[in-house]
Design an enzyme around this catalytic site. Structure first.
Site, PDB file in Angstrom:
ATOM      1  N   LYS A 133      32.696  -2.112  -4.391  1.00  0.00           N
ATOM      2  CA  LYS A 133      32.465  -3.209  -5.345  1.00  0.00           C
ATOM      3  C   LYS A 133      32.118  -2.141  -6.869  1.00  0.00           C
ATOM      4  O   LYS A 133      32.188  -0.976  -6.812  1.00  0.00           O
ATOM      5  CB  LYS A 133      31.485  -2.780  -5.402  1.00  0.00           C
ATOM      6  N   ARG A 151      26.934 -10.099   7.906  1.00  0.00           N
ATOM      7  CA  ARG A 151      26.827 -10.167   9.106  1.00  0.00           C
ATOM      8  C   ARG A 151      26.834  -9.487  10.169  1.00  0.00           C
ATOM      9  O   ARG A 151      26.706  -9.549  11.224  1.00  0.00           O
ATOM     10  CB  ARG A 151      28.842 -10.981   9.490  1.00  0.00           C
TER      11      ARG A 151
END
Length: 441
Positions: free
Chosen positions: A208, A282
């Site tokens: 990020k 996930r």
């Protein structure tokens, strides 16, 4: 300003008011004048409380018969500060309403406190410990637990959680809490809760930006939400057996980190190619859902700060709901209305399982494009649906778009909002009542 201010709620217009939030001041008395316009009165109250907090007021006494449960709680949400340095003396009301306010306040403050800790203060182990301690304080001997950590996860086949967390010096943890108020070992489970507990998310090798990483201490919001929801439901009188699974890890970069191109083989045989290490939520939730599937619960709820796509679709005032079971989805939406806890259903179909194809595995964990591509939140939910039992019957996925604000706004101070907690707590209690009715029929 440290002295206590008395706040009255009135429907009478103000002769003179401060700003456009319906506030008027008389010495140490503040009157909050509800406006007769299109905005929900509870939003007006929350905005006015936020304005009082912004003035540096930290102690208030709510006074007058207009302060019912909903109005007092709306005020509390707006008045709350990031650092928790505020006090509210509730207006008198019936005992049940007062107990509900105290229960909400307990869950709300716990969630905000743990979410606002820095990542070195709230490691995966600390998050699991704090969740367990809080639930033990609320439920006492009705709580039992299983704790899996580090290499134990790999040994038992929980490869997603282990893979994401293995790069950190703080080992990943799967906490499995058993709330069993009857104490009977053969009591059936009614509900399973699964929470994403990424205590810091660098993005891994899909790194990020600094701006995007700054608030990633809050990526454990799903774990905090389901823990607080269970605590609130218990205080509301929940009397059925519930399993809570927290998937706690840090997603960091090191020579031990999982990599793009890795293929993970889950316990149910599904193979997953990693095409984005920043789609780690996930990956860990898949293990949690598989763990929950072992008890085959009639109701299975997971919660996660999962996708930016949900935020793009709904903004920061609604959480996103996904379900393959229309009946379960309608119950969740009804619960959100009853709790005044905004929730919006987004599309999910079985074919979303195939929206992230891979040449090397059954599926990829995302699409190899910026942000996961179009429909990213639905694609993530489709990925998760591969790991739930009974083709998704009784399964609800909450993508927590509204659980955290990186800066203050008209309704909330900076940080966690606890949106979603009341809806999930309501579902726990109402589902329990539904099952009792079925047994009695």
């Amino acid at each position: 300003m440290t002295e206590q201010i008395v706040v009255e709620l009135t429907e009478l217009p103000a002769a003179e008011r401060w700003g456009n939030h319906g506030l008027s001041f008389e010495s140490e008395l503040v009157k909050l004048h509800l406006k007769n316009d299109d905005e929900c009165p509870l939003r007006q109250i929350q905005k006015a409380a936020r304005q009082l907090s912004a003035l540096g007021i930290r102690q208030v006494q709510l006074h007058g018969h207009h302060w019912q449960l909903a109005e007092q709680w709306a005020f509390a949400q707006g008045f709350a500060t990031t650092q928790g340095d505020y006090q509210i003396q509730w207006a008198p009301m019936e005992a049940s309403g007062h107990e509900e306010l105290l229960a909400r306040d307990s869950a709300f403050r716990w969630l905000k406190e743990v979410t606002h800790l820095g990542p070195e203060q709230c490691t995966p182990t600390v998050l699991a410990e704090r969740a367990l301690t809080y639930l033990q304080q609320v439920a006492g001997d009705a709580i039992a637990y299983e704790w899996l950590q580090g290499e134990e996860l790999l040994e038992q086949g929980w490869i997603g959680l282990h893979g994401v967390g293995r790069a950190s010096q703080h080992p990943p943890v799967m906490l499995v809490v058993d709330f069993n108020p009857s104490g009977e070992s053969d009591e059936p489970y009614e509900v399973a809760l699964v929470g994403k507990g990424i205590t810091f998310d660098s993005g891994g090798y899909s790194l990020k930006s600094s701006e995007g990483m700054l608030t990633m201490k809050a990526d454990m919001g799903g774990a905090a939400t389901v823990t607080a929801a269970l605590a609130l439901a218990i205080q509301r009188g929940l009397d059925k057996r519930v399993q809570l699974i927290l998937c706690c890890a840090e997603n960091l970069v090191s020579g031990e980190a999982y990599k793009l191109g890795d293929v993970l083989t889950y316990r149910n045989g599904v193979t997953v190619e990693v095409v984005n290490t920043d789609a780690e939520g996930r990956i860990v939730l898949a293990d949690g859902l598989l763990k929950a599937a072992e008890i085959n619960p009639p109701l299975l709820i997971d919660a996660a700060t999962l996708t930016g796509a949900a935020v793009a679709a709904l903004g920061r005032e609604f959480n996103a709901l996904f379900a393959l079971d229309d009946e379960a989805a309608q119950k969740a939406l009804a619960a959100s209305v009853a709790e005044q806890d905004p929730l919006w259903r987004l599309p999910l179909a079985l074919w979303h399982q195939h929206s992230c194809p891979s040449a090397y595995a059954d599926t990829a964990n995302s699409r190899a494009v910026k942000g996961g591509g179009a429909g990213g939140a639905s694609n993530a939910a489709g990925f998760l649906s591969r790991f739930v039992p009974n083709q998704g019957k009784g399964w609800l996925h909450f993508d927590l778009a509204a659980s955290f604000n990186s800066s203050g706004n008209a309704l909330w101070d900076t940080g966690a909002t606890a949106q979603g907690v009341q809806t999930i707590a309501h579902l726990l209690c109402e589902y329990s009542a539904d099952e009792d009715a079925k047994r009695d029929a």
